[in-house]
Each structure stands twice: as structure tokens, then as C-alpha cells.
Design a protein around this motif. Structure first.
Motif, short mmCIF file in Angstrom:
data_model
loop_
_atom_site.label_atom_id
_atom_site.label_comp_id
_atom_site.label_asym_id
_atom_site.label_seq_id
_atom_site.Cartn_x
_atom_site.Cartn_y
_atom_site.Cartn_z
N ALA A 141 40.01 44.15 33.58
CA ALA A 141 40.90 45.02 34.37
C ALA A 141 40.59 44.96 35.86
O ALA A 141 41.50 44.99 36.69
N HIS A 184 33.51 44.01 38.52
CA HIS A 184 33.73 44.49 37.16
C HIS A 184 33.18 43.51 36.13
O HIS A 184 33.50 42.32 36.15
N THR A 234 35.51 46.00 31.82
CA THR A 234 36.46 47.11 31.95
C THR A 234 37.83 46.69 31.43
O THR A 234 38.16 45.51 31.45
N SER A 240 42.12 48.28 31.03
CA SER A 240 43.10 49.31 31.34
C SER A 240 43.39 50.12 30.08
O SER A 240 43.40 49.56 28.97
N SER A 278 42.45 56.37 33.40
CA SER A 278 41.25 55.73 33.95
C SER A 278 40.96 54.43 33.21
O SER A 278 41.32 54.26 32.03
N LEU A 279 40.28 53.52 33.90
CA LEU A 279 39.77 52.34 33.21
C LEU A 279 38.75 52.77 32.17
O LEU A 279 38.13 53.84 32.29
#
Length: 425
Positions: A35, A364, A367, A369, A376-377
Motif C-alpha cells: 500500500a 513501507h 502494509t 489498504s 487506515s492502512l
């Protein structure tokens, strides 16, 4: 350039951010990404292990360079498939990638090339492991021979614990029992086109899960670069890099070339500075994680030019890479239970506030979506985020990194509080 990066972790995000930092604007694809990476590159639905599909995508989209991030596609031979179709790829072929894929292969190459390393015994049974313990003494160092996601190594004075670790991996094949070496560890990356090498700036990472180098081994909980203390032993970072280039990188690259398996890509030398001199602990066949996150932000030379030169066999035309005087540190934010049993699926809050701290970027690692838009992620793995901070000195960089971490909210998460603490003294 049109560039395709294979992988989904913080290393790949750091590479993409390094490409984005150039004055030239590239079209960057990532397969599969995560994400966070999706904010900086275009995700495509490709399996990084599927060489045929990657080749088809590269041809259809006129990709100028493929960068293979993780070790698994390299050991699987994805780079070979691409090269056979004439596509420039940064990453070694299957045979040369055995430098990481097989600890025994790496030891043989080192021995043949005269590279300084510790003694090692290949053991295929419990009895052979115990005999190796007797011969090499404690502390015991046991390594899985194949890929183990950074968790195949144990260093312990507890013989029963070391034996249990060996027996965990013996059903899959022999393990290596190695001589224990003592001293500070250094990671040094070399770009190679199979003949020429160009060194990057050294870094130090922190493998243990807890402060003070306590707790279980992990894939890495933080790192920093450069290493000013190298000057005490070697006179300067430059002299250290020259020595390792001469005594480690070039002999290994030339040995692989002589065996018909040229190494084209990133040679990662894991080193230990013993009282008897520099020794190689291990080699990896790709950028290290989390060291990449602190080396590339300091790089001045355009990363794309270096990687394409390595992939195209023209690295000798490139001068030594240049680096900023600024320092960089990274601290890993990990899920509860990492590394044994990380808890996933939990939301991550406070990322915008963390990213707003001066000199900080968020890289990242794991993570995704949420299913519902606007949420929030969520964390999808053990090492979730890398908080990277740059500054003119380590104290300021540390203050920035830990200020940013203070904004991040992930239930049960943990991080080390001592990354680069000694460098900041």
C-alpha cells in the motif's frame, strides 16, 4: 526510463524512493508492491517468481530495466529468463545467486578465491552437528544452508538450543556449523556487472529484536550509515572500502566469472571486524534490508544510471558513487509477536503526522489498504514500517526518527530504542 521493480517490502520501497529522488522522472512499475509503495510506483499483478509473465510484461511495456529486489526470484532464476530475451536486469542469475541461496556454495567460493572467512563444517546429521560443536567450541553458530528469510542463523552458548536449531533445518538438508567470530559487524554493498565492482557506503544493522542486542534474531530492526568509527581502525571509510574491495569483492566476482557464472547485480558482504582482521560472515545476492533504507538516501549519483550500467556491462565507465555527508538512520516498527508469531490485520494510525517530521520519510515493509475506502492502512507482516531520518549528525537524526515513531499507533507494536545510540554519543 521505464523501470520494473520486483518485490513488496521496505527494500523495494527504498529503491523506488531512490529512483524518485533523481532529477529525471521515471515511469516506475512494481510487482506486486504494497500500500505504501503504491503511492510512489504503479502496482502490477505479477508474481515475482514467474519469469515468463515478467518477461512478457517487460516486452509489452518497453521496460528499460528490471530490478529484482528479493532473494527468492533470484535463486529461482528469474533474471536468467529476462536476460535470455535481451531485457536489462539488475540481479544475478540462478547459478551466481547461489552465493546467497547456499551457504555451502558461498564457503566454497570464498575458499577458492582466498577470501578471509571463519572456519565452517557442513553437517548432515545430528551426530555430525555435535561433532562440529566439539571441534569448533562455543559459542555455537548454526546456519541453515538455504534461504530462511533472515531467520536461519543462531548464535548461542547453549548447546541444546543450538542443536535444536540445527534439527529444525536438517530435514531439508545439511546445515553449516561455523566458527564464532567476535567484533563489530558491517554491511557493505557492491554493484557488479560481472567484471567491475563499485562500492556503496557501509552501514551497520541491528539483528536482535530487543535493545542491547537481546532477544531473537530478526530480519533487522534498524540500521545507520555512515560508520564514523571505521576511521579508528582503518584511517578512513575510504581505506576500509578499498581493503574490502581488494580482498573480498573482486576475488569473489572474478572467481564466479572464471566458473562461467558471472555475478551481475548487488553483492552484499556481511563482514565482521575481528582482532585478526576483516572476515566475511555471509554474502547476499541483493540489496540488504534495512541497510538499503539508510544507504540510498545518502547517494548523490543517480541510482538508475548505476543499476543500468551494472545490468548492461558498462560499470567500468561509471566513477565511484558519491554520497552526501548527511547521516541516515532507520528504525523498524514491528507487529506484536514479531519475529515468532506476528499479529497482522491491525490498523496503523498517525502516518501523516510521522511523515511531517523534518528529515523523515516512511518506508513501507508490510502494509495494505483496508477493504472499506477511507480507512487506515493495516499491517500485513512482522516488520511493518521503516522510519528513516536524515540529518547532519546522528543525535538530530535519532531525535527525528523517534519523534516520528511517537506519532505512529499500531496496537502491540514494538521497536528498538537504541538504534545508532553509540554513534550519537
Amino acid at each position: 526510463m521505464k523501470i520494473l521493480v520486483l518485490g513488496s517490502g521496505a527494500r523495494e520501497h527504498a529503491i523506488i524512493l531512490g529512483l524518485r529522488a533523481e532529477q529525471t522522472e521515471h515511469k516506475i512499475f512494481v510487482a506486486p508492491g504494497n500500500a505504501g509503495i503504491a503511492q510512489d510506483a504503479t502496482p502490477v499483478s505479477l508474481d515475482p517468481l514467474d519469469g515468463a509473465a515478467i518477461t512478457e510484461f517487460a516486452n509489452e511495456n518497453a521496460i528499460d530495466l528490471v530490478i529484482v529486489g528479493p532473494e527468492a526470484p533470484l535463486v529461482a532464476g528469474v533474471a536468467d529468463v529476462l536476460r535470455e530475451r535481451g531485457i536489462p536486469v539488475f540481479g544475478p542469475g540462478r547459478a551466481a545467486a547461489q552465493l546467497e541461496g547456499s551457504k555451502s556454495f558461498a564457503k566454497r567460493i570464498m575458499d577458492s578465491a582466498g577470501v578471509p572467512t571463519g572456519r565452517a563444517v557442513r553437517a548432515a546429521t545430528t551426530a555430525e552437528v555435535e561433532a562440529a560443536f566439539d571441534g569448533l567450541g562455543a559459542p555455537h553458530v548454526v546456519k541453515a544452508d538455504g534461504l530462511a528469510a533472515g531467520k536461519g542463523v543462531i548464535v548461542t552458548s547453549d548447546r541444546a538450543e543450538a542443536l535444536a536449531h540445527a534439527e529444525q533445518y536438517l530435514p531439508s538438508g545439511p546445515v553449516l556449523v561455523e566458527e564464532f567470530l567476535s567484533g563489530p559487524e558491517v554491511s557493505l554493498f557492491f554493484l557488479s556487472d560481472g567484471d567491475t565492482v563499485r562500492a556503496l557506503s557501509p552501514a551497520q544493522d541491528f539483528k536482535r529484536a530487543l535493545d542491547g542486542d537481546e532477544g531473537p534474531n530478526t530480519g533487522g530492526m534498524g540500521a545507520y550509515s555512515p560508520l564514523p568509527w571505521l576511521a579508528e581502525q582503518f584511517g578512513s571509510e575510504h581505506e576500509f572500502v578499498d581493503e574490502v574491495t581488494r580482498d573480498v569483492a573482486l576475488p569473489v566476482i572474478r572467481r564466479l566469472d572464471s566458473e562461467g557464472t558471472p555475478f551481475i547485480g548487488l553483492l552484499y558482504a556481511g563482514l565482521i571486524l575481528t582482532p585478526a582482521g576483516v572476515r566475511v560472515i555471509e554474502f547476499n545476492a541483493r540489496f540488504g534490508d534495512p541497510e538499503t533504507q539508510v544507504v540510498l538516501p545518502r547517494l548523490v549519483t543517480p541510482l538508475s544510471e548505476l543499476l543500468l550500467a551494472a545490468a548492461s556491462g558498462t560499470l567500468e565507465d561509471q566513477p565511484a558513487p558519491q554520497f552526501r555527508d548527511d547521516v541516515a538512520i532507520t528504525v523498524v516498527v514491528a507487529s506484536e509477536g514479531y519475529p515468532e508469531a506476528p499479529q497482522t490485520g491491525r490498523p496503523i494510525e498517525g502516518l501523516a503526522e510521522a511523515a511531517a517530521v523534518e528529515g523523515v520519510r516512511l518506508v513501507h515493509a508490510a502494509t495494505a489498504s483496508p477493504d472499506a475506502p477511507g480507512g487506515s492502512l493495516v499491517a500485513t507482516g512482522g516488520r511493518v514500517l521503516n522510519v528513516v531520518a536524515t540529518a547532519s549528525d546522528f543525535r538530530t537524526a535519532r531525535d527525528r526518527a523517534y519523534e516520528a515513531i511517537g506519532h505512529i499507533r499500531l496496537e502491540g507494536s514494538h521497536h528498538r530504542t537504541d538504534i545508532a545510540a553509540r554513534a550519537a554519543e
